[in-house]
Enzyme design. Sequence first.
Site, mmCIF file in Angstrom:
data_model
loop_
_atom_site.group_PDB
_atom_site.id
_atom_site.type_symbol
_atom_site.label_atom_id
_atom_site.label_comp_id
_atom_site.label_asym_id
_atom_site.label_seq_id
_atom_site.Cartn_x
_atom_site.Cartn_y
_atom_site.Cartn_z
ATOM 1 N N CYS A 292 -0.786 3.858 -6.352
ATOM 2 C CA CYS A 292 -1.655 3.147 -5.411
ATOM 3 C C CYS A 292 -1.790 1.743 -5.966
ATOM 4 O O CYS A 292 -2.036 1.575 -7.177
ATOM 5 C CB CYS A 292 -3.028 3.826 -5.328
ATOM 6 S SG CYS A 292 -4.257 2.890 -4.388
ATOM 7 N N CYS B 4 0.867 -1.175 0.000
ATOM 8 C CA CYS B 4 0.000 0.000 0.000
ATOM 9 C C CYS B 4 0.903 1.224 0.000
ATOM 10 O O CYS B 4 1.709 1.389 0.912
ATOM 11 C CB CYS B 4 -0.895 -0.022 1.247
ATOM 12 S SG CYS B 4 -1.856 1.476 1.538
#
Length: 265
Positions: free
Chosen positions: A190, A76
Amino acid sequence: MVDAASPVLLFDSGVGGLTVYDALREVLPQAPVIYAADLAGLPYGTKTEAQIAARVSGLLGRMAERFRPRLVCIACNTASTIALGMVREVLAVPVVGTVPAIKPAAALTKTGTIGLVGTEATIRQAYVDDLETKFANGKQLLRVAAPGLVEAAEAKLRGRPVDPALIADVHARIAAMPGAENLDTLVLACTHFPLLADELEEAFGPQVAQVDGAQGIARRIAHLLEGQEFAATGPNRFVVTGPIEAAAGLEPALAARGFGPVEAF
């Protein structure tokens, strides 16, 4: 000596880290994996730095105690740019983070104009400023926050349609920036966003190369685990925080990747 059944722990706010999982299976197909999705904390991009740092380091401390991983990957970008240093101080195993792929994008661009799409929390980080200074000095980096794409990727993996307006909005905001007519490279900052590669290509065109860090992260994990033995004791595990119902709809995508039934953490 590392236990051969000891897993690699992949952690993300949601399902975006499955893009890293897919890349890892290509280089380490035999490694046992536990994928942990913090669905109770999703989305991270709208939280403060302090909230993210406390949540991620606390969860990973408890998960490391329970699962005894040989390596932890924070799959992440938002969590990594904020909490990676703190997590490394807490855990006694190697911790691999995920950072925006600005370095490979800078090497790839011909025009020197790079778009960067991430969460609000990611694009404002000094970490990203440092990457730009170090690897994209003299290049133009156009940053856009696209929190709606996290939800869109989560929906897509559950078999639901992607709202084209979300993609169109991201394209329009980048296109409105000075110099955007020269854009030839797009950093997907992302891990959720590569799940929307087809939709993004339709909006930006095939001439804009999309760059993400999944393959690089997978190679880094494989390098750190070189020479270790692996022995899976069953299917890979997919665990979620919060109600297990939040993972409803993911079953086909998880089964296709070799995961067992969703478990609650």
